[in-house]
Design a protein around this motif. Structure first.
Motif, PDB file in Angstrom:
ATOM      1  N   GLY A 185      32.575  -6.416  70.870  1.00  0.00           N
ATOM      2  CA  GLY A 185      31.198  -6.115  70.504  1.00  0.00           C
ATOM      3  C   GLY A 185      31.035  -6.141  69.001  1.00  0.00           C
ATOM      4  N   LEU A 186      29.836  -6.520  68.542  1.00  0.00           N
ATOM      5  CA  LEU A 186      29.497  -6.530  67.120  1.00  0.00           C
ATOM      6  C   LEU A 186      28.475  -5.430  66.854  1.00  0.00           C
ATOM      7  N   TRP A 187      28.661  -4.738  65.738  1.00  0.00           N
ATOM      8  CA  TRP A 187      27.718  -3.677  65.401  1.00  0.00           C
ATOM      9  C   TRP A 187      27.619  -3.574  63.883  1.00  0.00           C
ATOM     10  N   GLY A 188      26.408  -3.422  63.379  1.00  0.00           N
ATOM     11  CA  GLY A 188      26.209  -3.222  61.957  1.00  0.00           C
ATOM     12  C   GLY A 188      24.767  -2.879  61.680  1.00  0.00           C
ATOM     13  N   TYR A 189      24.537  -2.286  60.522  1.00  0.00           N
ATOM     14  CA  TYR A 189      23.193  -1.839  60.168  1.00  0.00           C
ATOM     15  C   TYR A 189      22.887  -2.248  58.737  1.00  0.00           C
ATOM     16  N   SER A 190      21.669  -2.709  58.488  1.00  0.00           N
ATOM     17  CA  SER A 190      21.212  -3.121  57.166  1.00  0.00           C
ATOM     18  C   SER A 190      22.099  -4.250  56.647  1.00  0.00           C
ATOM     19  N   GLY A 191      22.787  -4.067  55.519  1.00  0.00           N
ATOM     20  CA  GLY A 191      23.704  -5.110  55.058  1.00  0.00           C
ATOM     21  C   GLY A 191      24.762  -5.416  56.089  1.00  0.00           C
ATOM     22  N   GLY A 192      25.158  -4.408  56.875  1.00  0.00           N
ATOM     23  CA  GLY A 192      26.096  -4.627  57.975  1.00  0.00           C
ATOM     24  C   GLY A 192      25.449  -5.317  59.152  1.00  0.00           C
ATOM     25  N   GLY A 193      24.146  -5.070  59.363  1.00  0.00           N
ATOM     26  CA  GLY A 193      23.420  -5.802  60.402  1.00  0.00           C
ATOM     27  C   GLY A 193      23.276  -7.266  60.044  1.00  0.00           C
ATOM     28  N   MET A 194      23.063  -7.542  58.752  1.00  0.00           N
ATOM     29  CA  MET A 194      22.995  -8.921  58.285  1.00  0.00           C
ATOM     30  C   MET A 194      24.342  -9.611  58.499  1.00  0.00           C
ATOM     31  N   ALA A 195      25.448  -8.942  58.144  1.00  0.00           N
ATOM     32  CA  ALA A 195      26.777  -9.521  58.340  1.00  0.00           C
ATOM     33  C   ALA A 195      27.076  -9.728  59.819  1.00  0.00           C
ATOM     34  N   SER A 196      26.660  -8.784  60.660  1.00  0.00           N
ATOM     35  CA  SER A 196      26.872  -8.926  62.101  1.00  0.00           C
ATOM     36  C   SER A 196      26.067 -10.084  62.661  1.00  0.00           C
ATOM     37  N   ALA A 197      24.859 -10.289  62.126  1.00  0.00           N
ATOM     38  CA  ALA A 197      24.040 -11.420  62.563  1.00  0.00           C
ATOM     39  C   ALA A 197      24.725 -12.741  62.210  1.00  0.00           C
ATOM     40  N   TRP A 198      25.307 -12.824  61.011  1.00  0.00           N
ATOM     41  CA  TRP A 198      26.040 -14.041  60.649  1.00  0.00           C
ATOM     42  C   TRP A 198      27.204 -14.271  61.601  1.00  0.00           C
ATOM     43  N   ALA A 199      27.942 -13.211  61.939  1.00  0.00           N
ATOM     44  CA  ALA A 199      29.065 -13.368  62.867  1.00  0.00           C
ATOM     45  C   ALA A 199      28.585 -13.835  64.229  1.00  0.00           C
ATOM     46  N   ALA A 200      27.484 -13.239  64.726  1.00  0.00           N
ATOM     47  CA  ALA A 200      26.953 -13.632  66.035  1.00  0.00           C
ATOM     48  C   ALA A 200      26.470 -15.078  66.022  1.00  0.00           C
ATOM     49  N   GLU A 201      25.814 -15.502  64.936  1.00  0.00           N
ATOM     50  CA  GLU A 201      25.294 -16.867  64.853  1.00  0.00           C
ATOM     51  C   GLU A 201      26.412 -17.902  64.744  1.00  0.00           C
ATOM     52  N   MET A 202      27.491 -17.556  64.068  1.00  0.00           N
ATOM     53  CA  MET A 202      28.549 -18.525  63.808  1.00  0.00           C
ATOM     54  C   MET A 202      29.589 -18.590  64.915  1.00  0.00           C
ATOM     55  N   ALA A 203      29.676 -17.549  65.740  1.00  0.00           N
ATOM     56  CA  ALA A 203      30.725 -17.483  66.756  1.00  0.00           C
ATOM     57  C   ALA A 203      30.740 -18.682  67.705  1.00  0.00           C
ATOM     58  N   PRO A 204      29.597 -19.168  68.196  1.00  0.00           N
ATOM     59  CA  PRO A 204      29.654 -20.263  69.172  1.00  0.00           C
ATOM     60  C   PRO A 204      30.351 -21.517  68.661  1.00  0.00           C
ATOM     61  N   THR A 205      30.248 -21.791  67.368  1.00  0.00           N
ATOM     62  CA  THR A 205      30.868 -23.005  66.837  1.00  0.00           C
ATOM     63  C   THR A 205      32.160 -22.719  66.085  1.00  0.00           C
ATOM     64  N   TYR A 206      32.242 -21.566  65.406  1.00  0.00           N
ATOM     65  CA  TYR A 206      33.417 -21.282  64.589  1.00  0.00           C
ATOM     66  C   TYR A 206      34.537 -20.612  65.378  1.00  0.00           C
ATOM     67  N   ALA A 207      34.188 -19.741  66.308  1.00  0.00           N
ATOM     68  CA  ALA A 207      35.216 -19.019  67.070  1.00  0.00           C
ATOM     69  C   ALA A 207      34.800 -18.918  68.533  1.00  0.00           C
ATOM     70  N   PRO A 208      34.628 -20.054  69.221  1.00  0.00           N
ATOM     71  CA  PRO A 208      34.128 -20.025  70.598  1.00  0.00           C
ATOM     72  C   PRO A 208      35.087 -19.359  71.581  1.00  0.00           C
ATOM     73  N   GLU A 209      36.356 -19.222  71.197  1.00  0.00           N
ATOM     74  CA  GLU A 209      37.339 -18.626  72.112  1.00  0.00           C
ATOM     75  C   GLU A 209      37.215 -17.113  72.199  1.00  0.00           C
ATOM     76  N   LEU A 210      36.503 -16.484  71.258  1.00  0.00           N
ATOM     77  CA  LEU A 210      36.367 -15.028  71.272  1.00  0.00           C
ATOM     78  C   LEU A 210      35.399 -14.602  72.375  1.00  0.00           C
ATOM     79  N   ASN A 211      35.761 -13.542  73.076  1.00  0.00           N
ATOM     80  CA  ASN A 211      34.951 -13.029  74.183  1.00  0.00           C
ATOM     81  C   ASN A 211      33.964 -11.997  73.650  1.00  0.00           C
ATOM     82  N   ILE A 212      32.953 -12.483  72.919  1.00  0.00           N
ATOM     83  CA  ILE A 212      31.943 -11.586  72.344  1.00  0.00           C
ATOM     84  C   ILE A 212      30.875 -11.321  73.399  1.00  0.00           C
TER      85      ILE A 212
END
Length: 442
Positions: A185-212
């Motif tokens: 699971g991904l969790w973050g708030y404010s600047g951490g929410g922004m970083a979590s959004a980047w991780a969620a957006e990039m996961a399908p192409t950068y780390a598709p093997e992760l079970n997010i």
């Protein structure tokens, strides 16, 4: 001679800053190492505000990741489990992206959370009592230094690389006992929410093997350029000033424009900003109008095509996560305008992403995180447990504390904070919480 020996021993116990720490030296052959590969590991001791030792098991993992331009670099994450936890492949992994919101290395989680670390004004330290609620559930937690060694506050994509590669490192780290099936699971708030959004957006192409399985994004910024304009010259002008100081080191075109228009006093201001923790910066820089440090008005500079290109590069919601999202946003947020997050949510929905969007009327930017902790972790627990998703929705409520049916949950958060404050044991289980959440709230 006894006292000098004791003084030297105390000095040895003070953690080194990242740029002086041999643990974080980049190996010469890093380009040949696969992203997410653990290069070094060490056990560390965590403490609340650097003083109250925490009864948890914690390690730091140094691993290969990438910078903004996909160049190889060394990154670090702090991985934590409850005290006494044994390696367990069924243990969920929470990637918590902290609101580091700073350039100074003293605010990196790998430093700020350690026993005897010396730093004032770190937001990560205030988040630790909330992070501890995930440990109390028995989860493992990874807290990457998503700003990197340079403290690139506000940079796009880099937080995604470092967080996702931190997950890869954690999954391969034998003392945790996790594997490729581990729910994340991904969790973050404010600047951490922004970083979590980047991780969620990039996961399908950068780390598709992760079970997010899901991402809980609190006040995730949406459009950093719009936030910059809104905060400029106001009470929270420290935030955009720190972003400018960080991004000019990453974007040569931006640096060229800023340097050409910066008065000597402006350069002194940005040099000062690089040394400040976020809470200190907010106090010291409140109300600063950038125009008085520039050769021409900020509005003209922002219209420069080179600057517009950087601002456009920062915008979130242009790539589609492949996991469901819970987005939380104060309606009357004094830092991040709700309209920019509304637009981010719409961009996700237009791309087919499942979004549960909750807008809170009573909370402000600084109170929503603690009030929504139980709700966010409960929603993630349901995703980990495989509970059915409700239909996508947008709701505006009086308070998230009421929606989560969670006075019990809020009391649990308060109890965890008390446990952390006295250095008590965070006893966890491996059973995901499936009590009342936003999905089944009264």
């Amino acid at each position: 001679m006894i006292e000098p020996d004791r003084a030297r021993q105390r000095r040895r116990q003070v953690p080194l800053l990242p740029d002086a720490d041999p643990f974080l030296r980049t190996p010469a052959d890093i380009a040949s190492i696969a992203p997410g590969t653990v290069i070094r590991s060490r056990p560390v001791e965590l403490a609340l505000f650097g003083m109250v030792r925490q009864r948890v098991r914690a390690w730091q993992l140094a691993y290969r990741s990438n910078d903004l331009f996909s160049r190889p670099e060394l990154a670090v994450t702090t991985v934590v489990t409850p005290s006494g936890a044994e390696p367990d492949p069924n243990r969920p992994l929470l990637l918590f992206q902290s609101a580091i919101d700073a350039i100074t290395q003293r605010c990196a989680p790998s430093y700020a959370l350690r026993h005897r670390a010396s730093v004032s004004g770190s937001i990560t330290r205030l988040e630790w009592p909330l992070i501890a609620n995930a440990l109390r559930r028995g989860w493992a937690v990874g807290i990457a230094d998503h700003g990197g060694m340079l403290g690139s506050f506000g940079a796009p994509r880099e937080p995604g690389y470092r967080s996702l590669d931190g997950a890869r490192a954690a999954l391969s780290f034998a003392p945790l006992g996790l594997d490729r099936r581990t729910p994340i699971g991904l969790w973050g708030y404010s600047g951490g929410g922004m970083a979590s959004a980047w991780a969620a957006e990039m996961a399908p192409t950068y780390a598709p093997e992760l079970n997010i399985v899901g991402a809980a994004l609190g006040a995730p910024v949406g459009d950093p350029g719009e936030v910059f304009l809104r905060l400029h010259g106001g009470r929270y002008s420290g935030f955009p000033l720190m972003v400018v100081a960080a991004l000019r080191r990453l974007y040569p075109d931006l640096d060229e424009v800023i340097t050409a228009n910066l008065l000597p006093a402006g350069q002194e201001l940005l040099d000062e900003v690089e040394r400040l923790a976020p809470l200190v910066a907010l106090l010291r820089l409140s109300g600063r109008n950038v125009d008085q440090y520039l050769r021409r008005p900020l509005e003209e500079i922002l219209g420069d095509p080179k600057v517009r290109g950087v601002i456009d590069d920062l915008r979130l919601g242009l790539s589609a996560p492949n996991c469901p999202l819970l987005v939380l946003q104060p309606v009357n947020d004094q830092v991040i305008h709700s309209a920019s997050v509304d637009a981010q949510v719409e961009r996700y929905r237009d791309a087919g992403v499942h979004v549960t969007y909750l807008r809170d009327r009573l909370s402000d930017h600084f109170t929503l995180l603690p009030l929504s902790t139980s709700l966010s972790l409960g929603w993630l627990a349901d995703r980990i447990a495989g509970a059915p998703l409700p239909a996508p929705s947008t709701r505006t409520v009086l308070s998230t504390s009421a929606v989560s049916a969670s006075w019990r949950g809020l009391l649990g958060v308060a109890g965890t904070a008390l446990t952390v404050a006295v250095g008590g044991r965070l006893a966890g289980t491996n059973t995901p919480f499936t009590g009342p959440t936003i999905d089944r709230a009264a």
